[in-house]
Motif scaffolding. Structure first.
Motif, short mmCIF file in Angstrom:
data_model
loop_
_atom_site.label_atom_id
_atom_site.label_comp_id
_atom_site.label_asym_id
_atom_site.label_seq_id
_atom_site.Cartn_x
_atom_site.Cartn_y
_atom_site.Cartn_z
N VAL B 14 -35.28 -62.16 -26.95
CA VAL B 14 -36.23 -63.11 -27.58
C VAL B 14 -37.54 -63.15 -26.78
CG1 VAL B 14 -36.61 -65.54 -28.19
CG2 VAL B 14 -34.42 -64.49 -28.66
N ARG B 15 -37.43 -63.04 -25.43
CA ARG B 15 -38.66 -63.03 -24.59
C ARG B 15 -39.55 -61.83 -24.96
NH1 ARG B 15 -39.47 -67.97 -22.46
NH2 ARG B 15 -37.56 -68.77 -21.55
N SER B 16 -38.90 -60.70 -25.32
CA SER B 16 -39.72 -59.54 -25.69
C SER B 16 -40.41 -59.80 -27.05
CB SER B 16 -38.89 -58.26 -25.73
OG SER B 16 -37.91 -58.35 -26.71
N VAL B 17 -39.75 -60.58 -27.92
CA VAL B 17 -40.39 -60.96 -29.19
C VAL B 17 -41.60 -61.85 -28.89
CG1 VAL B 17 -40.10 -62.20 -31.38
CG2 VAL B 17 -38.27 -60.74 -30.54
N VAL B 18 -41.43 -62.75 -27.89
CA VAL B 18 -42.54 -63.63 -27.49
C VAL B 18 -43.74 -62.78 -27.05
CG1 VAL B 18 -43.33 -65.38 -25.83
CG2 VAL B 18 -41.04 -65.55 -26.82
N SER B 19 -43.46 -61.76 -26.21
CA SER B 19 -44.55 -60.90 -25.72
C SER B 19 -45.22 -60.18 -26.89
CB SER B 19 -44.02 -59.85 -24.74
OG SER B 19 -43.26 -60.46 -23.76
N LEU B 20 -44.39 -59.68 -27.81
CA LEU B 20 -44.92 -58.93 -28.94
C LEU B 20 -45.80 -59.81 -29.84
CD1 LEU B 20 -44.56 -56.05 -30.19
CD2 LEU B 20 -42.89 -57.09 -31.73
N ALA B 241 -49.79 -66.68 -38.76
CA ALA B 241 -48.37 -66.27 -38.82
C ALA B 241 -47.86 -65.87 -37.44
CB ALA B 241 -48.23 -65.11 -39.81
N MET B 242 -48.69 -65.16 -36.69
CA MET B 242 -48.28 -64.71 -35.36
C MET B 242 -48.16 -65.90 -34.40
SD MET B 242 -47.54 -61.67 -35.42
CE MET B 242 -47.27 -61.32 -37.14
N SER B 243 -49.06 -66.87 -34.53
CA SER B 243 -48.98 -68.07 -33.68
C SER B 243 -47.70 -68.82 -33.96
CB SER B 243 -50.15 -69.02 -33.95
OG SER B 243 -51.34 -68.41 -33.63
N ALA B 244 -47.37 -68.95 -35.26
CA ALA B 244 -46.15 -69.67 -35.64
C ALA B 244 -44.92 -68.92 -35.13
CB ALA B 244 -46.09 -69.83 -37.15
N ALA B 245 -44.94 -67.58 -35.28
CA ALA B 245 -43.80 -66.76 -34.83
C ALA B 245 -43.65 -66.87 -33.31
CB ALA B 245 -44.02 -65.32 -35.25
N LYS B 246 -44.79 -66.89 -32.61
CA LYS B 246 -44.74 -66.99 -31.15
C LYS B 246 -44.14 -68.33 -30.74
CE LYS B 246 -47.92 -67.91 -27.91
NZ LYS B 246 -49.26 -67.88 -27.32
N GLU B 247 -44.60 -69.39 -31.39
CA GLU B 247 -44.08 -70.73 -31.08
C GLU B 247 -42.58 -70.82 -31.31
OE1 GLU B 247 -46.05 -74.09 -32.91
OE2 GLU B 247 -47.97 -73.35 -32.19
N ARG B 248 -42.15 -70.26 -32.46
CA ARG B 248 -40.72 -70.28 -32.78
C ARG B 248 -39.92 -69.49 -31.75
NH1 ARG B 248 -42.27 -69.67 -38.16
NH2 ARG B 248 -41.96 -67.43 -38.05
N SER B 249 -40.43 -68.31 -31.35
CA SER B 249 -39.68 -67.49 -30.40
C SER B 249 -39.68 -68.12 -29.01
CB SER B 249 -40.20 -66.05 -30.38
OG SER B 249 -41.58 -66.04 -30.21
N VAL B 250 -40.76 -68.82 -28.65
CA VAL B 250 -40.78 -69.52 -27.35
C VAL B 250 -39.72 -70.63 -27.36
CG1 VAL B 250 -42.16 -71.12 -25.94
CG2 VAL B 250 -43.18 -69.00 -26.72
N ASP B 251 -39.66 -71.38 -28.46
CA ASP B 251 -38.66 -72.46 -28.59
C ASP B 251 -37.24 -71.88 -28.50
OD1 ASP B 251 -40.64 -74.29 -28.87
OD2 ASP B 251 -40.45 -74.52 -31.04
N THR B 252 -37.01 -70.77 -29.22
CA THR B 252 -35.67 -70.14 -29.20
C THR B 252 -35.33 -69.67 -27.79
OG1 THR B 252 -36.18 -69.35 -31.41
CG2 THR B 252 -34.25 -68.40 -30.36
N ALA B 253 -36.32 -69.05 -27.11
CA ALA B 253 -36.07 -68.56 -25.74
C ALA B 253 -35.74 -69.72 -24.82
CB ALA B 253 -37.31 -67.81 -25.25
N ASN B 254 -36.45 -70.84 -24.97
CA ASN B 254 -36.18 -72.00 -24.12
C ASN B 254 -34.80 -72.59 -24.40
OD1 ASN B 254 -38.65 -71.73 -22.93
ND2 ASN B 254 -39.66 -73.27 -24.20
N GLU B 255 -34.44 -72.63 -25.70
CA GLU B 255 -33.10 -73.14 -26.06
C GLU B 255 -32.01 -72.24 -25.48
OE1 GLU B 255 -33.03 -73.44 -30.32
OE2 GLU B 255 -34.58 -75.01 -30.27
N LEU B 256 -32.25 -70.93 -25.55
CA LEU B 256 -31.27 -69.98 -25.01
C LEU B 256 -31.15 -70.12 -23.49
CD1 LEU B 256 -32.08 -66.83 -27.16
CD2 LEU B 256 -29.88 -67.99 -27.06
#
Lengths: 101, 287
Positions: B14-20, B241-256
């Motif tokens: 998920v962190r790599s998705v955040v970077s992407l 869309a990318m900002s929203a995706a980044k926010e979602r992936s940051v949240d998921t990474a933090n939850e994980l």
């Protein structure tokens, strides 16, 4: 389309201009590119009627240019701009050439 | 509960998705700045040509530069300007939705600009009559498009309009109305000394030829302007869309990460409990 007023007047409508005496403000540009902007003493181009020159104090003028090289004579020399399709508008010692319209 | 190593591996992915998404967000941001600047520059050019057209045009019947003897196709051509590919948020989807509200197979032909829109239309089981790639370069040659538009009695364009970074709107306008409306304004505005007439101007080759040429030019510029506006709206939508995706992936990474800590703690607790139980047994056996 309604024909513009048919009577022709010889009087040029010269409005106040900020250019030097004996010069014209010239701008030749396309939506994303300015080919020339500055003062010039004469401009030569070609339209369907043939080659012509624009000098200071020219009458208001609107014409379509055919593919040609526009020659701009400035105090520092000559500059050539090659164009494909353009519209030339001359009014009160200001010449604007809209390229690619 | 899942094993900590599994969670750790998922968090890394998920962190790599955040970077992407972060990289794509930055890229979109740069594209917005670049495109916006170009739109502003081109608007200045368009305004000046519009201004001349306003002064010379005195008739409101815009006929797409057709000669009187040309009979147009008695259909309305619907033109859709869409993105060239995916990753542009929901903007194309919204445009197709608006288009479907108007589309009637028997009365409309469809012209699509942009591969993504063509794909979306296919999904809606609609075959576009004409297709063009979305132009990527600054100079847009709209002549092939003009040739098609001229053949139709009416043309309506669906395009994407940049309102702000967070807001992009879908608009649809009748092409002849857009051009005529400028002419109508001119009728009132040109009743002064600025009026371009044969009294005050020399026209070459003739006033008719210049007016007809300008009519074509204005149509060409109008279409180009809609394409530039759509391109800006598309990059803004992609940014969103990318900002929203980044926010979602940051949240998921933090939850994980929290889940990983819990699992790790739980694993330590279990081992501790097992050790204590073993210790108790040893002590009990020793007595």
């Amino acid at each position: 389309m309604t024909k513009p007023d048919a009577t022709h007047s010889e009087t040029a409508t010269n409005e106040s201009s900020s250019t030097s005496p004996g010069a014209m403000a010239v701008k030749i540009y396309a939506p994303f590119k300015v080919y020339f902007e500055g003062e010039a003493t004469s401009i030569s181009a070609v339209n369907e009627t043939g080659p012509f020159d624009i000098l200071p104090k020219h009458h208001n003028f609107l014409c379509m240019l055919v593919p040609c090289t526009i020659r701009i004579q400035t105090s520092s020399g000559v500059k050539d701009v090659k164009i494909n399709r353009a519209l030339m508008h001359v009014k009160a010692d200001r010449v604007v050439v809209f390229v690619d319209v | 509960m899942r094993r900590p190593l599994e969670i750790k591996a998922e968090e890394a992915s998920v962190r790599s998705v955040v970077s992407l998404t972060s990289a794509l967000e930055s890229l979109s941001s740069m594209q917005i700045a670049k495109t916006k600047n170009k739109v502003l520059i081109s608007n200045q050019f368009f305004d000046e040509v519009w201004n001349i057209y306003k002064q010379i045009r005195v008739d409101v019947l815009f006929n797409f530069g057709r000669t009187p003897d040309e009979t147009p196709i008695d259909k309305e051509l619907l033109i859709l300007i869409t993105a060239k590919g995916g990753l542009s948020g929901d903007i194309d989807q919204r445009l197709i939705k608006q288009f479907l509200l108007r589309y009637d197979e028997s009365n409309n032909d469809v012209l699509v600009i942009g591969h993504h829109g063509a794909l979306k239309l296919k999904q809606a089981h609609i075959d576009a009559t004409y297709y063009f790639d979305l132009p990527e370069h600054d100079y847009i040659n709209v002549d092939p498009l003009m040739d098609i538009i001229k053949r139709y009695a009416k043309s309506r364009i669906f395009y994407q309009d940049y309102v702000s970074l967070s807001q992009q709107q879908i608009r649809d306008v009748d092409l002849s109305e857009v051009v005529s409306s400028k002419g109508r304004v001119a009728d009132l505005d040109t009743l002064d000394d600025n009026k371009i007439t044969e009294k005050t101007y020399i026209f070459e080759p003739s006033s008719y030829a210049v007016a007809a040429y300008l009519e074509n030019s204005i149509l060409r510029l109008t279409i180009s302007q809609f394409i530039y506006d759509s391109r800006l709206a598309q990059v803004a939508s992609r940014f969103k869309a990318m900002s929203a995706a980044k926010e979602r992936s940051v949240d998921t990474a933090n939850e994980l990460h929290t889940e990983y800590n819990r699992a790790k703690r739980s694993q330590v607790d279990t081992r501790l409990k097992e050790s204590l139980a073993g210790l108790k047994k040893i002590r009990a056996g020793g007595d």
